[in-house]
Motif scaffolding. Sequence first.
Motif, PDB file in Angstrom:
ATOM      1  N   SER A  64       0.909  -1.222  -0.045  1.00 47.26           N
ATOM      2  CA  SER A  64      -0.053   0.133  -0.059  1.00 47.26           C
ATOM      3  C   SER A  64       0.926   1.155   0.099  1.00 47.26           C
ATOM      4  O   SER A  64       1.755   1.507   0.950  1.00 47.26           O
ATOM      5  N   CYS A  65       0.370   2.177  -0.775  1.00 42.42           N
ATOM      6  CA  CYS A  65       1.294   3.425  -0.985  1.00 42.42           C
ATOM      7  C   CYS A  65       1.278   4.133   0.267  1.00 42.42           C
ATOM      8  O   CYS A  65       2.424   4.681   0.649  1.00 42.42           O
ATOM      9  N   PHE A  66       0.174   4.296   1.014  1.00 42.21           N
ATOM     10  CA  PHE A  66       0.143   5.019   2.349  1.00 42.21           C
ATOM     11  C   PHE A  66       0.988   4.138   3.405  1.00 42.21           C
ATOM     12  O   PHE A  66       1.754   4.654   3.937  1.00 42.21           O
ATOM     13  N   GLN A  69       4.456   3.996   2.744  1.00 41.67           N
ATOM     14  CA  GLN A  69       5.062   5.205   2.261  1.00 41.67           C
ATOM     15  C   GLN A  69       5.641   4.965   0.990  1.00 41.67           C
ATOM     16  O   GLN A  69       7.168   5.290   1.052  1.00 41.67           O
ATOM     17  N   CYS A  70       5.149   5.122   0.001  1.00 39.52           N
ATOM     18  CA  CYS A  70       5.887   5.179  -1.164  1.00 39.52           C
ATOM     19  C   CYS A  70       6.375   6.407  -1.475  1.00 39.52           C
ATOM     20  O   CYS A  70       5.875   7.466  -0.941  1.00 39.52           O
ATOM     21  N   PRO A  71       7.603   6.280  -2.179  1.00 35.17           N
ATOM     22  CA  PRO A  71       8.011   7.825  -2.323  1.00 35.17           C
ATOM     23  C   PRO A  71       7.185   8.780  -3.193  1.00 35.17           C
ATOM     24  O   PRO A  71       7.286   9.992  -2.985  1.00 35.17           O
ATOM     25  N   LEU A  72       6.283   8.439  -4.038  1.00 33.35           N
ATOM     26  CA  LEU A  72       5.418   9.310  -4.568  1.00 33.35           C
ATOM     27  C   LEU A  72       4.119   9.519  -3.892  1.00 33.35           C
ATOM     28  O   LEU A  72       3.712  10.704  -3.914  1.00 33.35           O
ATOM     29  N   HIS A  73       3.659   8.684  -3.162  1.00 33.79           N
ATOM     30  CA  HIS A  73       2.292   9.135  -2.495  1.00 33.79           C
ATOM     31  C   HIS A  73       2.251   8.810  -1.053  1.00 33.79           C
ATOM     32  O   HIS A  73       1.338   8.953  -0.352  1.00 33.79           O
ATOM     33  N   GLY A  74       3.545   8.360  -0.500  1.00 32.39           N
ATOM     34  CA  GLY A  74       3.417   8.448   0.935  1.00 32.39           C
ATOM     35  C   GLY A  74       3.306   9.916   1.547  1.00 32.39           C
ATOM     36  O   GLY A  74       4.161  10.599   1.261  1.00 32.39           O
ATOM     37  N   GLU A 114       1.093  -0.299  -4.757  1.00 31.82           N
ATOM     38  CA  GLU A 114      -0.174  -0.220  -5.101  1.00 31.82           C
ATOM     39  C   GLU A 114      -0.252   0.621  -6.522  1.00 31.82           C
ATOM     40  O   GLU A 114      -1.088   0.205  -7.155  1.00 31.82           O
ATOM     41  N   HIS A 115       0.294   1.873  -6.732  1.00 37.28           N
ATOM     42  CA  HIS A 115       0.205   2.486  -7.794  1.00 37.28           C
ATOM     43  C   HIS A 115       0.691   1.954  -9.147  1.00 37.28           C
ATOM     44  O   HIS A 115       0.077   2.281  -9.988  1.00 37.28           O
ATOM     45  N   GLU A 116       1.602   0.916  -9.008  1.00 31.97           N
ATOM     46  CA  GLU A 116       1.972   0.315 -10.211  1.00 31.97           C
ATOM     47  C   GLU A 116       0.996  -0.360 -10.756  1.00 31.97           C
ATOM     48  O   GLU A 116       0.760  -0.585 -11.912  1.00 31.97           O
TER      49      GLU A 116
HETATM   50 ZN   LIG Z   1       2.446   5.243  -4.739  1.00 34.66          ZN
END
Ligand SMILES: [Zn+2]
Length: 136
Positions: A64-66, A69-74, A114-116
């Motif tokens: 999960s991006c949240f 903590q994905c670099p784009l969406h975290g 997740e975003h991928e």
């Molecule tokens: Zn993301």
Amino acid sequence: MTDNLTKEQRRKNMKAIKSVSKLESIVSRELWNKGYRFRRNIKDLKGKPDISIKKYKTVIFIDSCFFHQCPLHGNLPSTNREFWERKLNSNVQRDREVNDYYNEKGWNLMRIWEHEVKEDLNKVIYNISEFIEKSK
Ligand SMILES: [Zn+2]
């Protein structure tokens, strides 16, 4: 540890969790249709990988991006900042430990955001297939 989450934040959390577990199901189904056989969420493997094939020492996580903590969406929610900082940092730390653990044991580990999956499911399925083939 009490979380004191606002109703709004709790709702967002549930949405984030549901969203990623739905994506996991979609990815699993596609892989299964392609003929890959694997297990999901095995508890006796460290980190409870979303997808695992013990025979090939392969584990795949869909993060999960949240929560990871994905670099784009975290991002840190503006309320209960301290709680979230601690929780999200500890998630990221645990992910690193899990990565190290499998690396040391010579396993093949893949993480997918997740975003991928949302952006390009076919590409993700292709990348996972390639990864499994290389792990054989
Ligand atoms: Zn993301």
